[in-house]
Design a protein around this motif. Structure first.
Motif, PDB file in Angstrom:
ATOM      1  N   THR A   1      23.263 -23.785 -27.420  1.00 50.46           N
ATOM      2  CA  THR A   1      24.167 -22.659 -27.347  1.00 50.46           C
ATOM      3  C   THR A   1      23.418 -21.419 -26.903  1.00 50.46           C
ATOM      4  O   THR A   1      22.201 -21.367 -26.906  1.00 50.46           O
ATOM      5  CB  THR A   1      24.810 -22.398 -28.722  1.00 50.46           C
ATOM      6  OG1 THR A   1      23.757 -22.156 -29.673  1.00 50.46           O
ATOM      7  CG2 THR A   1      25.612 -23.599 -29.172  1.00 50.46           C
ATOM      8  N   GLY A   2      24.170 -20.387 -26.513  1.00 47.93           N
ATOM      9  CA  GLY A   2      23.563 -19.148 -26.043  1.00 47.93           C
ATOM     10  C   GLY A   2      23.999 -18.874 -24.610  1.00 47.93           C
ATOM     11  O   GLY A   2      24.763 -19.625 -24.008  1.00 47.93           O
ATOM     12  N   ALA A   3      23.518 -17.773 -24.067  1.00 50.71           N
ATOM     13  CA  ALA A   3      23.882 -17.402 -22.707  1.00 50.71           C
ATOM     14  C   ALA A   3      23.378 -18.452 -21.735  1.00 50.71           C
ATOM     15  O   ALA A   3      22.244 -18.923 -21.855  1.00 50.71           O
ATOM     16  CB  ALA A   3      23.293 -16.034 -22.374  1.00 50.71           C
ATOM     17  N   PRO A   4      24.213 -18.866 -20.765  1.00 52.62           N
ATOM     18  CA  PRO A   4      23.780 -19.877 -19.789  1.00 52.62           C
ATOM     19  C   PRO A   4      22.503 -19.455 -19.076  1.00 52.62           C
ATOM     20  O   PRO A   4      22.411 -18.331 -18.571  1.00 52.62           O
ATOM     21  CB  PRO A   4      24.969 -19.960 -18.825  1.00 52.62           C
ATOM     22  CG  PRO A   4      26.140 -19.466 -19.613  1.00 52.62           C
ATOM     23  CD  PRO A   4      25.594 -18.425 -20.537  1.00 52.62           C
ATOM     24  N   GLY A   5      21.531 -20.351 -19.041  1.00 52.87           N
ATOM     25  CA  GLY A   5      20.289 -20.058 -18.329  1.00 52.87           C
ATOM     26  C   GLY A   5      19.243 -19.345 -19.141  1.00 52.87           C
ATOM     27  O   GLY A   5      18.072 -19.314 -18.751  1.00 52.87           O
ATOM     28  N   GLU A   6      19.627 -18.773 -20.270  1.00 53.91           N
ATOM     29  CA  GLU A   6      18.652 -18.076 -21.106  1.00 53.91           C
ATOM     30  C   GLU A   6      17.889 -19.083 -21.974  1.00 53.91           C
ATOM     31  O   GLU A   6      18.438 -20.109 -22.370  1.00 53.91           O
ATOM     32  CB  GLU A   6      19.352 -17.054 -22.007  1.00 53.91           C
ATOM     33  CG  GLU A   6      19.951 -15.873 -21.257  1.00 53.91           C
ATOM     34  CD  GLU A   6      18.902 -14.986 -20.636  1.00 53.91           C
ATOM     35  OE1 GLU A   6      17.791 -14.885 -21.201  1.00 53.91           O
ATOM     36  OE2 GLU A   6      19.182 -14.392 -19.575  1.00 53.91           O
ATOM     37  N   PRO A   7      16.629 -18.817 -22.275  1.00 51.61           N
ATOM     38  CA  PRO A   7      15.887 -19.725 -23.166  1.00 51.61           C
ATOM     39  C   PRO A   7      16.561 -19.844 -24.525  1.00 51.61           C
ATOM     40  O   PRO A   7      17.080 -18.861 -25.057  1.00 51.61           O
ATOM     41  CB  PRO A   7      14.515 -19.049 -23.278  1.00 51.61           C
ATOM     42  CG  PRO A   7      14.407 -18.184 -22.065  1.00 51.61           C
ATOM     43  CD  PRO A   7      15.799 -17.702 -21.790  1.00 51.61           C
ATOM     44  N   ALA A   8      16.585 -21.053 -25.056  1.00 58.71           N
ATOM     45  CA  ALA A   8      17.140 -21.302 -26.390  1.00 58.71           C
ATOM     46  C   ALA A   8      15.996 -21.507 -27.374  1.00 58.71           C
ATOM     47  O   ALA A   8      15.002 -22.162 -27.041  1.00 58.71           O
ATOM     48  CB  ALA A   8      18.044 -22.531 -26.372  1.00 58.71           C
ATOM     49  N   PRO A   9      16.101 -20.965 -28.573  1.00 54.39           N
ATOM     50  CA  PRO A   9      15.024 -21.128 -29.558  1.00 54.39           C
ATOM     51  C   PRO A   9      14.821 -22.592 -29.926  1.00 54.39           C
ATOM     52  O   PRO A   9      15.773 -23.340 -30.113  1.00 54.39           O
ATOM     53  CB  PRO A   9      15.505 -20.310 -30.759  1.00 54.39           C
ATOM     54  CG  PRO A   9      16.542 -19.383 -30.219  1.00 54.39           C
ATOM     55  CD  PRO A   9      17.188 -20.109 -29.088  1.00 54.39           C
ATOM     56  N   MET A  10      13.570 -23.004 -30.044  1.00 53.05           N
ATOM     57  CA  MET A  10      13.241 -24.323 -30.561  1.00 53.05           C
ATOM     58  C   MET A  10      13.563 -24.373 -32.060  1.00 53.05           C
ATOM     59  O   MET A  10      13.614 -23.341 -32.741  1.00 53.05           O
ATOM     60  CB  MET A  10      11.764 -24.617 -30.354  1.00 53.05           C
ATOM     61  CG  MET A  10      11.355 -24.768 -28.900  1.00 53.05           C
ATOM     62  SD  MET A  10      11.614 -26.444 -28.315  1.00 53.05           S
ATOM     63  CE  MET A  10      10.135 -26.670 -27.320  1.00 53.05           C
ATOM     64  N   ARG A  11      13.742 -25.595 -32.575  1.00 54.63           N
ATOM     65  CA  ARG A  11      13.961 -25.793 -34.002  1.00 54.63           C
ATOM     66  C   ARG A  11      12.641 -26.104 -34.699  1.00 54.63           C
ATOM     67  O   ARG A  11      11.785 -26.777 -34.145  1.00 54.63           O
ATOM     68  CB  ARG A  11      14.921 -26.963 -34.237  1.00 54.63           C
ATOM     69  CG  ARG A  11      16.320 -26.761 -33.705  1.00 54.63           C
ATOM     70  CD  ARG A  11      17.201 -27.977 -34.015  1.00 54.63           C
ATOM     71  NE  ARG A  11      16.765 -29.166 -33.283  1.00 54.63           N
ATOM     72  CZ  ARG A  11      16.185 -30.213 -33.841  1.00 54.63           C
ATOM     73  NH1 ARG A  11      15.919 -30.233 -35.146  1.00 54.63           N
ATOM     74  NH2 ARG A  11      15.841 -31.268 -33.109  1.00 54.63           N
ATOM     75  N   GLN A  12      12.511 -25.617 -35.913  1.00 56.28           N
ATOM     76  CA  GLN A  12      11.343 -25.934 -36.729  1.00 56.28           C
ATOM     77  C   GLN A  12      11.601 -27.225 -37.498  1.00 56.28           C
ATOM     78  O   GLN A  12      12.659 -27.407 -38.094  1.00 56.28           O
ATOM     79  CB  GLN A  12      11.065 -24.805 -37.724  1.00 56.28           C
ATOM     80  CG  GLN A  12      10.542 -23.531 -37.088  1.00 56.28           C
ATOM     81  CD  GLN A  12       9.028 -23.580 -36.897  1.00 56.28           C
ATOM     82  OE1 GLN A  12       8.365 -24.526 -37.308  1.00 56.28           O
ATOM     83  NE2 GLN A  12       8.499 -22.540 -36.266  1.00 56.28           N
ATOM     84  N   SER A  13      10.616 -28.139 -37.476  1.00 55.58           N
ATOM     85  CA  SER A  13      10.734 -29.383 -38.247  1.00 55.58           C
ATOM     86  C   SER A  13       9.343 -29.874 -38.595  1.00 55.58           C
ATOM     87  O   SER A  13       8.550 -30.184 -37.714  1.00 55.58           O
ATOM     88  CB  SER A  13      11.481 -30.445 -37.434  1.00 55.58           C
ATOM     89  OG  SER A  13      11.520 -31.682 -38.128  1.00 55.58           O
ATOM     90  N   ASN A  14       9.055 -29.935 -39.898  1.00 54.16           N
ATOM     91  CA  ASN A  14       7.758 -30.431 -40.378  1.00 54.16           C
ATOM     92  C   ASN A  14       6.579 -29.712 -39.706  1.00 54.16           C
ATOM     93  O   ASN A  14       5.587 -30.333 -39.346  1.00 54.16           O
ATOM     94  CB  ASN A  14       7.650 -31.942 -40.146  1.00 54.16           C
ATOM     95  CG  ASN A  14       8.668 -32.734 -40.940  1.00 54.16           C
ATOM     96  OD1 ASN A  14       8.916 -32.439 -42.109  1.00 54.16           O
ATOM     97  ND2 ASN A  14       9.289 -33.734 -40.308  1.00 54.16           N
ATOM     98  N   GLY A  15       6.728 -28.406 -39.526  1.00 51.78           N
ATOM     99  CA  GLY A  15       5.653 -27.620 -38.942  1.00 51.78           C
ATOM    100  C   GLY A  15       5.533 -27.754 -37.435  1.00 51.78           C
ATOM    101  O   GLY A  15       4.576 -27.246 -36.848  1.00 51.78           O
TER     102      GLY A  15
END
Length: 269
Positions: A23-37
């Protein structure tokens, strides 16, 4: 596909989500998810980590892919090797750019490694970061490309400017010259089609106080005024470029040369 990718078979548990993209503005970087560091793709159970290479000498690292479904201990796959200097630190770029042109065959993202360097000066210091970008593809197989680009990403320098009480008075207490460089990257909205769409790279460079210039000796400048105690924008080094993928070199290249801004992004020698 339009770019050759080294095939890396991930664990069977690594599956692409049916969602069309982050999700987010098309073409804009999306935040990565944190998982187990680790940092994981926004909409797929694939994580990335940069770790020291135990089979090589100090300064050598591996960019690893892991399965977010477990702790990664039995699902690591070496992707690419990196070498860094003694004062460098490598980390995963905490964002990813989804590439919509690959949806018919699977999913693809631009993912990156940040190479951070630090240096100490007498009464100051500097930090400089470069972004190394790769293409990650997930479909019937998974793959990670070699480096697609290497760009200045952010930098800051703090230069001591006061050495006695007279300097403090002449500088109105602003006893450091400060320099900041920052950049952003997104899909080019006017040319976002195809497997390897164009990217827009923007930079902004500022200095404090208004009279600060890295290539000039501040001790020879006139005394500061209250109006000088604000940030100055270096418009030559605050620029925008379109990055096009070149199939011959298999890298992204600028539509026109960037100005020489090494005085901000490199350290003082």
């Amino acid at each position: 596909m339009g770019i050759a990718i080294g095939a890396l078979a991930l664990a069977a548990a690594v599956q692409a989500s049916p969602d069309p993209g982050p999700t987010g503005a098309p073409g804009e970087p999306a935040p990565m998810r944190q998982s187990n560091g680790r940092l994981c793709l926004p909409d797929a159970d694939v994580c990335f980590a940069v770790e020291p290479d135990p089979e090589r000498s100090e300064g050598h690292y591996r960019l690893q892919l892991t399965d977010a479904a477990n702790d990664g201990s039995n699902a690591k796959h070496e992707a690419l090797s990196y070498h860094a200097g003694n004062r460098d630190r490598l980390e995963i770029w905490p964002n990813a750019i989804a590439l919509p042109g690959w949806q018919a065959e699977g999913q693809a993202w631009l993912v990156g490694v940040l190479q951070n360097s630090h240096v100490m000066y007498s009464g100051g210091g500097g930090d400089s970061t470069r972004l190394h970008l790769h293409l990650f593809y997930l479909g019937r197989t998974a793959g990670l490309s070699k480096q697609l680009l290497d760009l200045p990403w952010r930098a800051s320098q703090l230069i001591r400017a006061c050495f006695n009480k007279d300097d403090q008075k002449r500088r109105l207490g602003a006893c450091h010259d400060e320099y900041e460089f920052g950049a952003s990257l997104a899909l080019d909205p006017d040319n976002a089609g195809g497997e390897m769409p164009a990217l827009t790279y923007r930079t902004q460079t500022t200095a404090f106080p208004q009279t600060a210039r890295l290539w000039e000796d501040s001790s020879e400048a006139p005394p500061l005024t209250k109006d000088d105690l604000s940030h100055w924008t270096d418009f030559e080094c605050s620029y925008q470029r379109t990055l096009q993928f070149n199939p011959a070199s298999r890298r992204y290249e600028m539509d026109s040369p960037a100005p020489d801004c090494a005085q901000y992004t490199d350290f003082i020698r």
